[in-house]
Design a protein around this motif. Sequence first.
Motif, PDB file in Angstrom:
ATOM      1  N   ALA A 126     -32.972  33.744 110.990  1.00 16.07           N
ATOM      2  CA  ALA A 126     -33.641  35.038 110.835  1.00 16.07           C
ATOM      3  C   ALA A 126     -35.156  34.866 110.760  1.00 16.07           C
ATOM      4  O   ALA A 126     -35.909  35.593 111.429  1.00 16.07           O
ATOM      5  N   ASN A 127     -35.619  33.915 109.969  1.00 14.06           N
ATOM      6  CA  ASN A 127     -37.066  33.684 109.853  1.00 14.06           C
ATOM      7  C   ASN A 127     -37.647  33.223 111.180  1.00 14.06           C
ATOM      8  O   ASN A 127     -38.737  33.663 111.582  1.00 14.06           O
ATOM      9  N   GLY A 128     -36.910  32.339 111.862  1.00 13.52           N
ATOM     10  CA  GLY A 128     -37.397  31.844 113.152  1.00 13.52           C
ATOM     11  C   GLY A 128     -37.473  32.934 114.200  1.00 13.52           C
ATOM     12  O   GLY A 128     -38.443  33.010 114.965  1.00 13.52           O
ATOM     13  N   LEU A 129     -36.478  33.785 114.246  1.00 13.43           N
ATOM     14  CA  LEU A 129     -36.483  34.881 115.220  1.00 13.43           C
ATOM     15  C   LEU A 129     -37.642  35.837 114.965  1.00 13.43           C
ATOM     16  O   LEU A 129     -38.342  36.263 115.906  1.00 13.43           O
ATOM     17  N   ASN A 130     -37.850  36.194 113.715  1.00 14.85           N
ATOM     18  CA  ASN A 130     -38.898  37.163 113.392  1.00 14.85           C
ATOM     19  C   ASN A 130     -40.305  36.606 113.601  1.00 14.85           C
ATOM     20  O   ASN A 130     -41.272  37.373 113.603  1.00 14.85           O
ATOM     21  N   LYS A 131     -40.431  35.284 113.789  1.00 12.60           N
ATOM     22  CA  LYS A 131     -41.725  34.680 114.081  1.00 12.60           C
ATOM     23  C   LYS A 131     -42.036  34.648 115.577  1.00 12.60           C
ATOM     24  O   LYS A 131     -43.183  34.431 115.971  1.00 12.60           O
ATOM     25  N   ILE A 132     -41.013  34.860 116.413  1.00 12.41           N
ATOM     26  CA  ILE A 132     -41.231  34.862 117.859  1.00 12.41           C
ATOM     27  C   ILE A 132     -41.841  36.196 118.264  1.00 12.41           C
ATOM     28  O   ILE A 132     -41.312  37.254 117.920  1.00 12.41           O
ATOM     29  N   PRO A 133     -42.959  36.206 118.986  1.00 11.10           N
ATOM     30  CA  PRO A 133     -43.595  37.469 119.374  1.00 11.10           C
ATOM     31  C   PRO A 133     -42.629  38.392 120.112  1.00 11.10           C
ATOM     32  O   PRO A 133     -41.934  37.980 121.044  1.00 11.10           O
ATOM     33  N   GLY A 134     -42.561  39.634 119.660  1.00 10.37           N
ATOM     34  CA  GLY A 134     -41.731  40.641 120.307  1.00 10.37           C
ATOM     35  C   GLY A 134     -40.288  40.648 119.874  1.00 10.37           C
ATOM     36  O   GLY A 134     -39.517  41.519 120.296  1.00 10.37           O
ATOM     37  N   VAL A 135     -39.888  39.698 119.032  1.00  3.96           N
ATOM     38  CA  VAL A 135     -38.501  39.621 118.561  1.00  3.96           C
ATOM     39  C   VAL A 135     -38.431  40.151 117.136  1.00  3.96           C
ATOM     40  O   VAL A 135     -39.323  39.903 116.326  1.00  3.96           O
ATOM     41  N   ARG A 136     -37.372  40.876 116.826  1.00  2.00           N
ATOM     42  CA  ARG A 136     -37.172  41.295 115.447  1.00  2.00           C
ATOM     43  C   ARG A 136     -35.685  41.365 115.128  1.00  2.00           C
ATOM     44  O   ARG A 136     -34.847  41.591 116.011  1.00  2.00           O
ATOM     45  N   CYS A 137     -35.374  41.150 113.850  1.00  5.12           N
ATOM     46  CA  CYS A 137     -34.000  41.250 113.384  1.00  5.12           C
ATOM     47  C   CYS A 137     -34.012  41.537 111.898  1.00  5.12           C
ATOM     48  O   CYS A 137     -35.014  41.299 111.207  1.00  5.12           O
ATOM     49  N   SER A 138     -32.910  42.077 111.390  1.00  2.06           N
ATOM     50  CA  SER A 138     -32.744  42.241 109.956  1.00  2.06           C
ATOM     51  C   SER A 138     -32.006  41.020 109.415  1.00  2.06           C
ATOM     52  O   SER A 138     -31.409  40.256 110.168  1.00  2.06           O
ATOM     53  N   VAL A 139     -32.060  40.831 108.109  1.00  2.00           N
ATOM     54  CA  VAL A 139     -31.424  39.670 107.483  1.00  2.00           C
ATOM     55  C   VAL A 139     -30.011  40.061 107.049  1.00  2.00           C
ATOM     56  O   VAL A 139     -29.843  40.970 106.239  1.00  2.00           O
ATOM     57  N   PRO A 140     -28.991  39.401 107.582  1.00  2.00           N
ATOM     58  CA  PRO A 140     -27.607  39.776 107.268  1.00  2.00           C
ATOM     59  C   PRO A 140     -27.247  39.530 105.808  1.00  2.00           C
ATOM     60  O   PRO A 140     -27.743  38.599 105.176  1.00  2.00           O
ATOM     61  N   GLY A 141     -26.344  40.368 105.295  1.00  2.00           N
ATOM     62  CA  GLY A 141     -25.836  40.179 103.946  1.00  2.00           C
ATOM     63  C   GLY A 141     -24.536  39.409 103.914  1.00  2.00           C
ATOM     64  O   GLY A 141     -24.060  39.013 102.848  1.00  2.00           O
ATOM     65  N   GLY A 142     -23.932  39.176 105.102  1.00  2.00           N
ATOM     66  CA  GLY A 142     -22.674  38.461 105.160  1.00  2.00           C
ATOM     67  C   GLY A 142     -22.341  38.042 106.579  1.00  2.00           C
ATOM     68  O   GLY A 142     -23.129  38.218 107.503  1.00  2.00           O
ATOM     69  N   ALA A 143     -21.125  37.488 106.750  1.00  2.00           N
ATOM     70  CA  ALA A 143     -20.644  36.934 108.021  1.00  2.00           C
ATOM     71  C   ALA A 143     -21.581  35.828 108.494  1.00  2.00           C
ATOM     72  O   ALA A 143     -22.288  35.222 107.694  1.00  2.00           O
ATOM     73  N   PHE A 144     -21.619  35.543 109.808  1.00  2.00           N
ATOM     74  CA  PHE A 144     -22.577  34.545 110.298  1.00  2.00           C
ATOM     75  C   PHE A 144     -23.136  34.924 111.672  1.00  2.00           C
ATOM     76  O   PHE A 144     -23.177  34.126 112.587  1.00  2.00           O
ATOM     77  N   TYR A 145     -23.556  36.189 111.758  1.00  2.00           N
ATOM     78  CA  TYR A 145     -24.143  36.720 112.989  1.00  2.00           C
ATOM     79  C   TYR A 145     -25.455  37.440 112.685  1.00  2.00           C
ATOM     80  O   TYR A 145     -25.639  37.999 111.606  1.00  2.00           O
ATOM     81  N   ILE A 146     -26.328  37.426 113.688  1.00  2.00           N
ATOM     82  CA  ILE A 146     -27.557  38.209 113.646  1.00  2.00           C
ATOM     83  C   ILE A 146     -27.657  38.994 114.942  1.00  2.00           C
ATOM     84  O   ILE A 146     -27.427  38.447 116.029  1.00  2.00           O
ATOM     85  N   LEU A 147     -27.975  40.268 114.839  1.00  2.00           N
ATOM     86  CA  LEU A 147     -28.262  41.080 116.015  1.00  2.00           C
ATOM     87  C   LEU A 147     -29.785  41.170 116.127  1.00  2.00           C
ATOM     88  O   LEU A 147     -30.443  41.666 115.207  1.00  2.00           O
ATOM     89  N   ALA A 148     -30.321  40.666 117.224  1.00  2.00           N
ATOM     90  CA  ALA A 148     -31.774  40.584 117.387  1.00  2.00           C
ATOM     91  C   ALA A 148     -32.229  41.399 118.587  1.00  2.00           C
ATOM     92  O   ALA A 148     -31.545  41.463 119.614  1.00  2.00           O
ATOM     93  N   GLU A 149     -33.373  42.012 118.435  1.00  2.00           N
ATOM     94  CA  GLU A 149     -34.015  42.762 119.519  1.00  2.00           C
ATOM     95  C   GLU A 149     -35.000  41.840 120.221  1.00  2.00           C
ATOM     96  O   GLU A 149     -35.844  41.217 119.571  1.00  2.00           O
ATOM     97  N   LEU A 150     -34.901  41.729 121.555  1.00  2.00           N
ATOM     98  CA  LEU A 150     -35.763  40.849 122.331  1.00  2.00           C
ATOM     99  C   LEU A 150     -36.719  41.670 123.196  1.00  2.00           C
ATOM    100  O   LEU A 150     -36.404  42.805 123.580  1.00  2.00           O
ATOM    101  N   PRO A 151     -37.871  41.110 123.551  1.00  2.00           N
ATOM    102  CA  PRO A 151     -38.841  41.832 124.392  1.00  2.00           C
ATOM    103  C   PRO A 151     -38.495  41.749 125.879  1.00  2.00           C
ATOM    104  O   PRO A 151     -39.276  41.285 126.714  1.00  2.00           O
ATOM    105  N   VAL A 152     -37.269  42.180 126.221  1.00  2.00           N
ATOM    106  CA  VAL A 152     -36.823  42.270 127.611  1.00  2.00           C
ATOM    107  C   VAL A 152     -36.097  43.602 127.780  1.00  2.00           C
ATOM    108  O   VAL A 152     -35.648  44.199 126.799  1.00  2.00           O
ATOM    109  N   ASN A 153     -35.967  44.033 129.020  1.00  2.00           N
ATOM    110  CA  ASN A 153     -35.303  45.320 129.268  1.00  2.00           C
ATOM    111  C   ASN A 153     -33.788  45.212 129.395  1.00  2.00           C
ATOM    112  O   ASN A 153     -33.077  46.185 129.158  1.00  2.00           O
TER     113      ASN A 153
END
Length: 400
Positions: free
Chosen positions: A303-330
């Motif tokens: 999560a920390n690594g993704l949020n440091k990439i320009p144009g990428v964002r994600c929320s920090v999960p409270g459980g399971a082992f998945y992250i849904l991330a928004e990328l700067p692509v269409n």
Amino acid sequence: MPKISQKGYDMPASPIRKLTPYAESAKQKGKKVYHLNIGQPDIETPKGMIDAIKSINFKVWAYTPSEGILSYRNKLAQHYNRINYNITPNDILVTNGASEAITIAMQTCLNSGDEIIIPEPFYANYSGFACMANIVVKPLLSVMNDNFALPSIAEFEKVITDKTKAIFICNPNNPTGYLYSKEELESLRDLCLKYDLFLFSDEAYREFCYDDREFISPLNLSGFDDNVVIIDSVSKRYSACGARLGCLITKNKAIYKAALKFAQARLSAPLVAQIAGEAALDTPDSYFIEVKKEYTQRRDLLANGLNKIPGVRCSVPGGAFYILAELPVNDTEKFCQWMLEEFDYNNETVMMAPASGFYSTPGMGKNEVRLAYVINQDDLKKALICLENGLIAYNSSARD
């Protein structure tokens, strides 16, 4: 030539597995592929499960009872009652993975053409199971800006019709990692009671709750037993995805009686998996303490690594082992395929699951991916470097 069924055309392909041929081609070219696309943990399966399989000495590999081996169901009931489900072995139907439990639940509780409300994004195969059962998914959008929390009850009521028969949640959630609170579940209970709806609850990730947050099941709530169907699995809990062993739990005797008929039609759940599953229930708590600690560290790293990439964002999960991330692509489906077909960084690349397949609403999730933090931390760091460099290369070439 005879034509296949309309259902065959309508059945959606898995966004988790559909890019596999491109990954295999990349490997044949000598590239290392970091698999963040699928929830296949690299955590070792408990030794007790493996030892139980090695110790098998039966002379006939026989059918088991359609509802599952009694000794296994007895131990399962004891396991669930430690977390206050208050069930008996006769409330448990052992299935071929959670997948079969879901299809049996859908076919037992809903008629053809009935509707089931599912907060989206949701586990992509729910769409496939609904297609198999010929029922209609009514999606209800949860959003990253709200950490994918449960939509308001007012939003649920807007989509309830005379065809609505059930609500389906996954807690903690796949693909978002959101962990539903007691208050959210109580609001769902009240809604289901008001409109006489079933509540299906997929609890495959129950053990993986982080930051000292508490897992609550609908079976922990009062006055709700006849409405609830629990779906569970050994796949993630014990890192035993290949066992294909799950169960359906309900205190509603009419549901159980009907579900058992579907189970009888498919004969039985696998014998060897049930032997291993029964042994798994003796796994010490220390196993889960260490596994949860490891997943927490992986979550934070990713999560920390993704949020440091320009144009990428994600929320920090409270459980399971998945992250849904928004990328700067269409279009992440094109991007994920390109990462496998055309890109490498130091002869390495990343496989991800395009998120559009986790939505039922057309056009949603086009710029999102699901990533599973099921590989070791060193590989996660390398995967993040690959992803960041891949985004730079992809956008600089204006491929999108």
